[in-house]
Design an enzyme around this catalytic site. Structure first.
Site, PDB file in Angstrom:
ATOM      1  N   ARG A  80       2.709  13.461  -4.118  1.00  0.00           N
ATOM      2  CA  ARG A  80       2.478  13.793  -2.706  1.00  0.00           C
ATOM      3  C   ARG A  80       1.156  14.513  -2.474  1.00  0.00           C
ATOM      4  O   ARG A  80       0.673  14.581  -1.351  1.00  0.00           O
ATOM      5  CB  ARG A  80       3.634  14.618  -2.118  1.00  0.00           C
ATOM      6  CG  ARG A  80       3.404  14.870  -0.626  1.00  0.00           C
ATOM      7  CD  ARG A  80       4.513  15.586   0.107  1.00  0.00           C
ATOM      8  NE  ARG A  80       5.184  16.605  -0.642  1.00  0.00           N
ATOM      9  CZ  ARG A  80       4.685  17.812  -0.905  1.00  0.00           C
ATOM     10  NH1 ARG A  80       3.485  18.164  -0.481  1.00  0.00           N
ATOM     11  NH2 ARG A  80       5.399  18.670  -1.592  1.00  0.00           N
ATOM     12  N   TYR A 136      -7.698   0.794  19.147  1.00  0.00           N
ATOM     13  CA  TYR A 136      -6.505   0.240  18.514  1.00  0.00           C
ATOM     14  C   TYR A 136      -5.269   0.852  19.201  1.00  0.00           C
ATOM     15  O   TYR A 136      -5.224   2.074  19.433  1.00  0.00           O
ATOM     16  CB  TYR A 136      -6.519   0.565  17.019  1.00  0.00           C
ATOM     17  CG  TYR A 136      -5.248   0.161  16.326  1.00  0.00           C
ATOM     18  CD1 TYR A 136      -4.962  -1.173  16.070  1.00  0.00           C
ATOM     19  CD2 TYR A 136      -4.306   1.111  15.958  1.00  0.00           C
ATOM     20  CE1 TYR A 136      -3.788  -1.539  15.455  1.00  0.00           C
ATOM     21  CE2 TYR A 136      -3.119   0.748  15.332  1.00  0.00           C
ATOM     22  CZ  TYR A 136      -2.867  -0.582  15.097  1.00  0.00           C
ATOM     23  OH  TYR A 136      -1.696  -0.952  14.495  1.00  0.00           O
ATOM     24  N   ASP A 141     -13.596   4.425  13.299  1.00  0.00           N
ATOM     25  CA  ASP A 141     -12.606   3.558  12.653  1.00  0.00           C
ATOM     26  C   ASP A 141     -13.355   2.294  12.235  1.00  0.00           C
ATOM     27  O   ASP A 141     -13.759   1.490  13.076  1.00  0.00           O
ATOM     28  CB  ASP A 141     -11.470   3.249  13.635  1.00  0.00           C
ATOM     29  CG  ASP A 141     -10.384   2.362  13.024  1.00  0.00           C
ATOM     30  OD1 ASP A 141     -10.701   1.577  12.110  1.00  0.00           O
ATOM     31  OD2 ASP A 141      -9.234   2.451  13.483  1.00  0.00           O
ATOM     32  N   LYS A 191      -5.553  -3.943   6.241  1.00  0.00           N
ATOM     33  CA  LYS A 191      -6.296  -5.108   6.724  1.00  0.00           C
ATOM     34  C   LYS A 191      -7.259  -5.601   5.644  1.00  0.00           C
ATOM     35  O   LYS A 191      -6.813  -6.049   4.606  1.00  0.00           O
ATOM     36  CB  LYS A 191      -6.994  -4.746   8.040  1.00  0.00           C
ATOM     37  CG  LYS A 191      -6.126  -3.928   9.016  1.00  0.00           C
ATOM     38  CD  LYS A 191      -4.986  -4.722   9.615  1.00  0.00           C
ATOM     39  CE  LYS A 191      -3.988  -3.848  10.374  1.00  0.00           C
ATOM     40  NZ  LYS A 191      -4.540  -3.004  11.435  1.00  0.00           N
TER      41      LYS A 191
HETATM   42  C1  PLP Z   1      -4.127  -1.836  12.050  1.00  0.00           C
HETATM   43  C2  PLP Z   1      -5.124  -0.857  12.522  1.00  0.00           C
HETATM   44  C3  PLP Z   1      -4.870   0.514  12.485  1.00  0.00           C
HETATM   45  C4  PLP Z   1      -3.536   1.070  12.004  1.00  0.00           C
HETATM   46  O1  PLP Z   1      -3.341   0.814  10.662  1.00  0.00           O
HETATM   47  P1  PLP Z   1      -1.866   0.745   9.975  1.00  0.00           P
HETATM   48  O2  PLP Z   1      -2.230   0.463   8.564  1.00  0.00           O
HETATM   49  O3  PLP Z   1      -1.120  -0.337  10.657  1.00  0.00           O
HETATM   50  O4  PLP Z   1      -1.249   2.082  10.184  1.00  0.00           O
HETATM   51  C5  PLP Z   1      -5.859   1.369  12.904  1.00  0.00           C
HETATM   52  N1  PLP Z   1      -7.039   0.924  13.372  1.00  0.00           N
HETATM   53  C6  PLP Z   1      -7.311  -0.383  13.440  1.00  0.00           C
HETATM   54  C7  PLP Z   1      -8.630  -0.818  13.975  1.00  0.00           C
HETATM   55  C8  PLP Z   1      -6.373  -1.318  13.026  1.00  0.00           C
HETATM   56  O5  PLP Z   1      -6.657  -2.618  13.112  1.00  0.00           O
END
Ligand code: PLP
Length: 385
Positions: free
Chosen positions: A51, A105, A177, A202
């Site tokens: 953790r 997002y 992001d 992703k």
């Molecule tokens: C999918 C996504 C997130 C969230 O990610 P998770 O892994 O689903 O928690 C945040 N920002 C963007 C741009 C995303 O495409």
């Protein structure tokens, strides 16, 4: 002698990997042990425990991700949202205010709108393309500016350099992001961002089989976010660390293929008489094309478009294509297709969607690694039917 590790593709394979190899294993083994023998650690945060994100599987990823974006340090988390929430709860602790790009997002937007007030944190949304309007949104307790490399699903590119400059001028942290670009197409630290966030679910992992997140940036900030995550507990387990590291090794070949294939598909759609609009920053006609050319090494694998036949045609098209799978999410090896109004942006009110330019007929495509000729043939048949 230490291994020569310079280029991005060499880093994907070798950065952060143990030298010498553990037991000679060419692939980093999984350390499936919750706790580790005490060796005199002085602080709670240094105890070796899953953790606390400090097992050998975490350490490899932290070093690799920092190297990929030419940043000082990195931290992996149990999901993109765990990375984003741990970061924002750290940066805005004690009642901070955030300036955030207005088209975010969905999960991030909802975190800010639905969770912030209960924790005394506040957000004002700004137009990422209009830096002149940002100053009037500043408050005495503003701590950071938050943008995304490319917006979802319209692929708009905010004035990222202005966000960094604005943060520096006003004593704020700059946070981006970078999920959609991936480190292959954009490395935020190189233009001065303090923190870069990823949904590792992703492109980084790329195989649609785990959820993961990452925070990459200045060492002192990463240390602080790590402490928050240590308490919140939203960590990545060692097996998912192993899978993420395995996925990252092919990030370069995957993303470059996706850049190329998405551009070819965007150009094909743009000239097709049944298509009324295509959103992809690699197209000369996209409003942020020049900025994207300046900042990015590629335009990514996600694009969106509308058909001349509107919503009915969009529904039919998604039903008729045979290769793309109708599912939310993006960045994997398989092509996914979705209508954001029914998935990623279904949490927004119809009015908010309309004012953000996301029509019910909009189709989003995350281009995978299939042959682009097969995808185009599939699309032609579906459009002609
Ligand atoms: C999918 C996504 C997130 C969230 O990610 P998770 O892994 O689903 O928690 C945040 N920002 C963007 C741009 C995303 O495409």
């Amino acid at each position: 002698m230490a291994r020569l590790i310079k280029g991005l593709d060499t880093k994907l394979i070798h950065a952060g990997e143990p030298e010498p190899l553990i037991g000679g294993a060419v692939a980093m083994p999984i350390f499936q042990s919750s706790t580790f023998e005490y060796t005199g650690e002085k602080s709670y945060h240094d105890l070796r425990y899953i953790r606390l994100s400090n097992t050998p599987n975490h350490a490899v990823l932290h070093a690799k991700l920092a190297a990929l974006e030419n940043a000082e340090a990195a931290l992996v988390a149990g999901s993109g949202m765990a990375a984003i929430s741990a970061t924002l709860f750290t940066v805005l602790a004690g009642g901070g205010h955030l300036l955030a790009q207005d088209c975010l997002y969905g999960g991030t937007h909802d975190l800010m709108n639905e969770e912030f007030p209960a924790y005394g944190m506040a957000v004002d949304f700004i137009d990422g393309d209009e830096p002149a309007t940002w100053r009037e949104a500043l408050r005495p307790n503003t701590k950071a500016i938050y943008v995304e490399t490319m917006s979802n699903p319209l692929l708009q590119v905010s004035d990222l350099e202005a966000a960094v400059a604005f943060a520096a001028e006003n004593g704020l942290l700059s946070i981006v992001d970078n999920t959609f670009a991936s480190p292959i197409n954009f490395r935020p630290a190189e233009i001065g961002f303090d923190l870069s966030l990823h949904s590792g679910t992703k492109y980084l992992n790329g195989h649609t089989d785990i959820v993961a997140g990452a925070v990459i940036g200045r060492a002192e900030l990463i240390r602080n976010v790590t402490r928050t995550l240590n308490h919140l507990g939203g960590i990545l387990d060692p097996h998912a660390c192993f899978l993420l590291n395995r996925g990252i090794k092919t990030l370069g070949v995957r993303v470059r293929h996706q850049n190329e294939s998405a551009l070819k598909i965007a150009r094909w759609l743009e000239q097709h008489p049944s298509v009324s609009r295509v959103n992809y920053a690699g197209l000369e006609g996209h409003s942020n094309h020049l900025r994207a050319c300046e900042l990015f090494d590629g335009f990514g694998g996600v694009l969106s478009f509308e058909l001349a036949g509107g919503l009915d045609a969009a529904v039919r098209f998604i039903e008729r294509v045979t290769i793309p799978i109708n599912a939310p999410s993006l960045g994997g090896v398989e092509t996914l297709i979705t209508r954001p109004a029914t998935t990623s942006h279904s949490g927004m009110s119809p009015q908010d969607r309309a004012s953000a330019g996301i029509s019910d007929a909009l189709i989003r495509l995350s281009v995978g690694l299939e042959s682009s000729d097969d995808l185009l043939e599939d699309f032609e048949t579906a459009l002609g039917a």
